[in-house]
Enzyme design. Sequence first.
Site, PDB file in Angstrom:
ATOM      1  N   SER A  55       0.807  -1.227   0.000  1.00  0.00           N
ATOM      2  CA  SER A  55       0.000   0.000   0.000  1.00  0.00           C
ATOM      3  C   SER A  55       0.837   1.273   0.000  1.00  0.00           C
ATOM      4  O   SER A  55       0.295   2.365  -0.165  1.00  0.00           O
ATOM      5  CB  SER A  55      -0.944   0.009   1.201  1.00  0.00           C
ATOM      6  OG  SER A  55      -0.216   0.029   2.412  1.00  0.00           O
ATOM      7  N   LYS A 101      -6.933   3.642   8.315  1.00  0.00           N
ATOM      8  CA  LYS A 101      -5.961   4.593   7.768  1.00  0.00           C
ATOM      9  C   LYS A 101      -6.516   6.019   7.766  1.00  0.00           C
ATOM     10  O   LYS A 101      -5.819   6.983   8.114  1.00  0.00           O
ATOM     11  CB  LYS A 101      -5.577   4.182   6.349  1.00  0.00           C
ATOM     12  CG  LYS A 101      -4.762   2.886   6.274  1.00  0.00           C
ATOM     13  CD  LYS A 101      -4.486   2.498   4.826  1.00  0.00           C
ATOM     14  CE  LYS A 101      -3.669   1.214   4.743  1.00  0.00           C
ATOM     15  NZ  LYS A 101      -3.415   0.807   3.342  1.00  0.00           N
TER      16      LYS A 101
END
Length: 807
Positions: A714, A757
């Site tokens: 990511s 996140k």
Amino acid sequence: MIDFDFDDLIEDEPEGNEGFIARIDHFDKIDRSYSFESGEELPVVPLRGNMLFPNTIISINIRRKSALKVIKEAEKKHTVFGVFSQKDDKVDEPDFDDMYTLGTLAKVIKVITMPNDMQTAIVCGLERVKLLDMRKSSSYFLGRMESCPENDIDYEEDEYEILKEECKEATLSLLDNIDNMESLSLSIKGQAEELDIVNYICSNINISNRTRYEMLCMDDLLKRAYRLLDIITREQQIVDIRQSIQKRTRQDLDKEQKDYFLRHEMEKIQEELGDKRMGNPDIEELQEMARTKHWSLKVQNHFNKELKALTYLATGSPDYQVQFNYLRTLLSLPWDDCSEDSINLNAAQKLLDKHHYGMEKVKERIIEHLAVLKLRKDFKSPILCLYGPPGVGKTSLGKSIAESMKRTYVRMSLGGLHDEAEIRGHRKTYVGAMPGQIIKKLIKAGKSNPVFILDEIDKILTDTSKGDPSSALLEVLDPEQNSSFHDNYLDCEYDLSNVMFIATANNISTIPAPLLDRMELIEVSGYITEEKIEIAKRHLLPKALEDAGMGKMRIKMNKAAIEKIIEDYTRESGVRNLEKQIKQVVRKIAVEYAKHNTLPKGTISTEDVTKYLGTEPFSRDKYQDNDFCGVVTGLAWTSVGGEILFVETSIDNGKGGKLGLTGNLGDVMKESATIALQYIKEHCDMLAVTPEYFDSHNIHIHVPEGATPKDGPSAGITIATSLASAISRRKVRKCLAMTGEITLRGKVLPVGGIKEKILAAKRAGITDIIICHDNRRNIDDIPQKYLTGLTFHYVDTIKDVLDFALL
């Protein structure tokens, strides 16, 4: 092939190389199909001390490595092989001349590892074959064989059927007069009708191998049966003569001794009869309890049979107490006694919301089950598996489910369980035998439909020396099978289909696949900071005050104080350590109140938290300014929530072509860096540099906090942006963070952990977030209150990222 376990075997120590006598009650279920042509070369297994006959079964202890290889291959490939007996059992490496040339084509039913680590094969004889020649290959013996079929006989003939029965009865009569032959007697009595009893007796009675071979050579089954009956009759005569000699040589009792013995026995008989007439209080108690049980006719008949057996036992004998405890266990079980479910969906929803904050998917699944149960009363309970990190409330959720359904609650911890008997119980014939934990917990529950928590199912041990507990659970957790669950101690079927089993696990990858397939998986993810704050306010603080004896005092903690404990004093997915820290704060307040009768003024603040808990062991990263080129803020997911991370790129003059990577990066993250650099090289014209630039400059990428391992794809767009910023000397937009995987073609791919996140970015002061366009669906699932103040920029390519990120 039929499944084979030790219930199908009767242990014995016969002569020859058998470790036990094999018996199969369902011979017709064994796959006896095979392919064989006369003259075909097949593997050969030399046999010592015994002989295999067609249409029967024996067990073979495998001592030779060559024989073990043949058996293993035959079991795996479902092939056949020849079994021939040796003329001399002492020969270790026999050749053709050492073998009887007439043997039996065989097929493996099962290979079993005995407690002494000896490999034992259960083999089935198929047809007679003649050994034409034999040679030794690199691994085992091979021989050419031709078929030698026996003469067909009309099995409807009365003569052969009567002869078979005579052989069976004569053998049983003979074995009754020989010590230590109970196992063989039971085996002969229990053989399936499809087996040829004549051949089976030939393989197992104590006669010479030479005599066995003579009978195997007989083509006519009728003649073989007559020969067997002749041998058994002769052996019976020898036994009778021996017993007669022993009887004559035994000292006779004189008349007075006989009279005394008989009178003493008569007194005992009369005493026993008198007890029966007066009534046994134990039996009367059991009969009274049985009248109130709601069980099936089959179970009632089983109970009556076992109760009758109890009446024939002396009250002082050990067997009496074993049988009495067994009957008490039968009566203690709830059988068909079920509690009535509460089908008020609104009340159940309110109860679940009261005890647990969040967990919407789990609550939704429980409400669905209650709705179906309301419409269909006989609906089978689902097998749920709640999995997630420790401390998120999986086990306590089971209690709330039981309370919402008005059912009893029982819990069984499976962590470290290594004995199959803990699930299925022991057979009651063993000393100290008792039922398994499933039956014990149902007795404790008192109802047949409790909510049954199987805690820590991922930590159960498999393939132990005491069986495989995870395999035993397959029957328990299969709605198609658990209606007839068999506990070894009960020795009768029990219906578990009304039980609502809920398993909990931290890591489902350690659960065996067949067991995992039987459960409906529901993920219970870790809590975000905002959810932990609500849980602390609604549940943890009131509970801590109540435990400290301060439940009546109005002590409150503001949101900032709770958040400080979460961010600076804990690092977890659940709330277990948060609860410990809140309890510590409450205990400090309790000390002050007990000493000085003073309480904190107003609510507990962040300063009070620091005072009570001391120095902060953890800290959250905060956004750093954009004063430097090559520094980009990324977003990461961890097991304890979301984090922000920084990717730094440095470029220096040198020979060129070198890429340095530091920061304790995993293989996947290193690959992301290589892909990002390759893309930048290929599209260097976007950054106004030439390809020769990379030949004269070295590039170094670093991710701070080197002691913390980092991995995953990511950070792909973050690394690419950091490289572009450092090469082009263009700074990155202020208060910007990003997450996304990249490809060599420059595509941006979606990633996971979006909710965690985004909340980490918001805590760090981020205002703009770049994510893949496909992750938009994850944003839509997040409550709007958590998204206030954030602007999302959806991209499809790295070019889109650089166009927005670089100033």
